[in-house]
Scaffold this motif. Structure first.
Motif, short mmCIF file in Angstrom:
data_model
loop_
_atom_site.label_atom_id
_atom_site.label_comp_id
_atom_site.label_asym_id
_atom_site.label_seq_id
_atom_site.Cartn_x
_atom_site.Cartn_y
_atom_site.Cartn_z
N TYR A 187 11.31 0.86 -11.86
CA TYR A 187 10.27 1.83 -11.51
C TYR A 187 9.48 2.24 -12.74
O TYR A 187 10.05 2.71 -13.73
N HIS A 226 -3.28 1.60 -11.94
CA HIS A 226 -3.41 0.58 -10.90
C HIS A 226 -4.71 -0.19 -11.15
O HIS A 226 -5.79 0.36 -10.98
N GLU A 256 12.61 -3.40 -7.89
CA GLU A 256 11.88 -3.52 -9.15
C GLU A 256 12.24 -2.34 -10.04
O GLU A 256 12.60 -1.27 -9.54
N HIS A 294 -1.17 7.48 -2.09
CA HIS A 294 -1.58 6.10 -1.81
C HIS A 294 -2.93 5.98 -1.13
O HIS A 294 -3.32 4.90 -0.71
N GLY A 309 0.81 -1.21 0.00
CA GLY A 309 0.00 0.00 0.00
C GLY A 309 0.84 1.26 0.00
O GLY A 309 0.37 2.31 0.41
N GLY A 310 2.08 1.16 -0.48
CA GLY A 310 2.89 2.36 -0.65
C GLY A 310 3.82 2.67 0.51
O GLY A 310 4.63 3.59 0.42
N LEU A 340 0.11 -3.46 -12.03
CA LEU A 340 0.38 -2.17 -12.65
C LEU A 340 0.27 -2.37 -14.14
O LEU A 340 0.66 -3.43 -14.67
N MET A 360 8.62 2.51 0.52
CA MET A 360 9.13 2.47 -0.85
C MET A 360 10.10 3.63 -1.09
O MET A 360 9.93 4.70 -0.54
N GLN A 402 -5.83 8.30 -7.04
CA GLN A 402 -5.44 8.30 -5.63
C GLN A 402 -4.48 9.44 -5.38
O GLN A 402 -3.88 10.00 -6.29
N GLU A 450 -3.31 -7.31 -7.36
CA GLU A 450 -2.98 -5.97 -7.87
C GLU A 450 -1.99 -6.04 -9.01
O GLU A 450 -0.95 -6.70 -8.88
C1 MV4 Z 1 5.32 0.63 -8.18
C2 MV4 Z 1 5.26 1.82 -8.94
C3 MV4 Z 1 6.09 1.93 -10.02
N1 MV4 Z 1 6.93 0.93 -10.34
N2 MV4 Z 1 6.16 -0.34 -8.54
C4 MV4 Z 1 2.40 2.01 -4.68
C5 MV4 Z 1 1.54 1.19 -3.79
C6 MV4 Z 1 2.02 -0.20 -3.91
N3 MV4 Z 1 0.90 -1.08 -3.92
C7 MV4 Z 1 2.79 -0.23 -5.17
N4 MV4 Z 1 2.97 1.11 -5.60
C8 MV4 Z 1 3.69 1.40 -6.71
N5 MV4 Z 1 4.56 0.43 -7.12
C9 MV4 Z 1 6.96 -0.18 -9.61
N6 MV4 Z 1 7.80 -1.15 -9.95
C10 MV4 Z 1 4.38 2.80 -8.56
C11 MV4 Z 1 3.59 2.61 -7.44
C12 MV4 Z 1 2.68 3.67 -7.14
C13 MV4 Z 1 1.32 3.49 -7.17
C14 MV4 Z 1 0.73 2.25 -7.42
C15 MV4 Z 1 -0.62 2.08 -7.42
C16 MV4 Z 1 -1.44 3.17 -7.18
C17 MV4 Z 1 -0.90 4.39 -6.92
C18 MV4 Z 1 0.47 4.57 -6.91
C19 MV4 Z 1 1.01 5.82 -6.64
C20 MV4 Z 1 2.35 5.99 -6.64
C21 MV4 Z 1 3.20 4.92 -6.86
#
Ligand code: MV4
Length: 459
Positions: free
Chosen positions: A202, A208, A200, A235, A164-165, A277, A168, A232, A275
């Protein structure tokens, strides 16, 4: 069949669970803190037991008090809702030891998926795509550098115990990687008591997308389509919709199949969320699994007609899923706006207080999940969600119009809410086109700031 269930939660989700229990003829036992004496979940339950002080650590997180209440109230099962003890393996185990059914996954599934690095490895094993990155946890700086150079910057360091963020750190070069690596490990140790981190690639402003799944104790499993949760801020999800405007029927099928493969790989039981991406080239990557019912579950209920709380209860009773994947039909479109007791004009600061006037909308295609009423005092001790507005239409255009109409007739006086923000989103040309990603809110808020502030920010 369960005759009596304890709801180990508060607020709108406690009300939501009580409603389904009533429809199933199951008696309910509420627990509450001294801050929640006047809460609707206490009124609606058949019985209620006070378990302590306002602070969650002194009430809703106290396993022994909740289990004592369960004993006194003679319940057969406990529904944890979301947050609090919902993903606490020790609690699920303690329930088992007390011979009380935990309405959720097994402790083993909670542990396996609760560790994000392990969940990632499980996805790889199941043939589900993950973001390029490390195989398991990284403890060595040299190894971190090697992997970052191999997958190429920017990279993101994530805590295995995070989610959930939380925990990181993004790095754009070797120097920032070393700093990010050390900081992430230290923070993870402090926040979760587990310094484990993984790396990972980025992805910049992905979408999402999460798939709702259900698994029973007999190997049955289905997915119920996806939710787009890209709207969002820091987060905190603000608006969710189903289906996602970003998925073609073909991509939906492939992602749904991947989600199911992961569920079947581990034999997951109960409701869960996979979940992903989604990048700008429509490539999808598994990132984590949530082993609980989620805040945004009603949009899935709206487009599938499935009562997810009912399914959780049936599954916990050992019943087979009453339907297979072919029987899951997605119909129409649903949008959820989270109504928070926050001031969107002031960095979404929480603003608890008395609701002097409460008039939620109604009519065709409108659902409200809330524990509020005229004169209700929003306590300062918990999350600021006071209502969820879920609007449904035959298609996305209709759902957006119904949402706007419902927001316009939603009157809350006494405290500021996120209703005006939701209105701004519904009127945004890019949102209307379905053209948005996880950078959307930031862009929208930049455009809404006072022009003078905007100048200064550019400066
Ligand atoms: C990421 C990403 C970019 N690249 N992983 C944020 C919450 C967590 N569940 C995973 N998140 C992210 N992982 C990689 N490899 C960007 C985010 C992220 C994000 C993800 C889902 C919803 C909103 C977000 C807001 C900022 C960053």
């Amino acid at each position: 069949m369960f005759e009596r269930i304890l709801i180990a939660n508060r607020g709108e989700i406690a009300v939501r669970i009580i409603r389904t229990c009533k429809e199933l003829g199951i008696e309910t036992l509420a627990v509450y803190s001294t801050a929640d004496v006047d809460s609707l979940h206490v009124q609606l339950a058949d019985q209620a037991i006070c378990i302590g002080n306002p602070s969650p650590a002194e009430s809703y997180l106290m396993m022994d008090r909740i289990l004592s209440a369960a004993e006194v109230g003679d319940v057969e099962a406990i529904h944890p809702g979301y947050g609090f003890l919902a993903e606490n393996q020790q609690f699920a185990e303690a329930c088992e030891r007390c011979n009380i059914r935990f309405i959720g996954p097994t402790p083993d599934h909670m542990r396996l998926m609760g560790d994000k690095s392990e969940a990632r490895a499980t996805a790889v094993k199941a043939g589900v795509p993950v973001v390029p990155g490390s195989e398991g946890e990284i403890t060595d700086e040299k190894e971190a550098l090697r992997i970052a150079r191999e997958i190429e910057y920017p990279v993101i360091i994530k805590a295995s115990a995070g989610g959930g963020g939380r925990g990181m750190r993004v790095a754009h070069n070797d120097a920032s990687l070393l700093l990010a690596f050390r900081t992430a490990r230290r923070e993870a140790e402090q926040s979760f008591g587990n310094a484990g981190v993984y790396i990972e690639k980025y992805l910049e402003n992905p979408r999402h997308i999460e798939f709702q799944i259900l698994g029973d104790m007999h190997g049955g499993a289905v997915h119920l389509g996806e939710r787009d949760c890209s709207i969002q801020r820091r987060h905190q999800k603000l608006i969710e919709e189903a289906p996602s405007p970003a998925l073609s029927p073909e991509l939906r099928k492939r992602m749904g199949r991947a989600a199911l493969k992961l569920v079947q790989e581990v034999g997951y039981v109960s409701a869960g969320t996979i979940e992903f991406l989604l990048d700008a080239s429509n490539r999808f990557y598994f990132i984590e699994m949530n082993t609980r019912i989620q805040v945004e579950h009603p949009v899935t209920e709206a487009i599938t007609g499935v009562d997810l709380i009912r399914e959780q209860i049936r599954i916990a009773q050992g019943q087979k899923l009453g339907f297979d994947q072919r029987a899951v039909q997605i119909r129409g479109h649903a949008i959820e706006c989270r109504v928070n007791a926050e001031d969107p004009q002031n960095k979404f600061m929480p603003r608890p207080g008395r609701i002097d006037f409460w008039a939620p909308p109604g009519g065709r295609g409108v659902r409200i999940d809330s524990h509020c009423y005229n004169g209700y005092k929003v306590p300062p001790n918990y999350d600021s969600l006071i209502a969820k507005l879920i609007c449904f239409g035959d298609d996305r255009t209709e759902a957006v119009r119904t949402t706007l109409r419902a927001l316009d007739e939603f009157f809350v006086e006494g405290i500021p809410t996120t209703i005006p923000f939701a209105r701004a989103v519904m009127c945004d040309p890019n949102f209307i086109k379905g053209n948005y990603d996880t950078g959307f809110v930031e862009t929208l808020l930049r455009g809404q700031l006072d022009p003078v502030v905007r100048e200064e920010k550019r400066g």
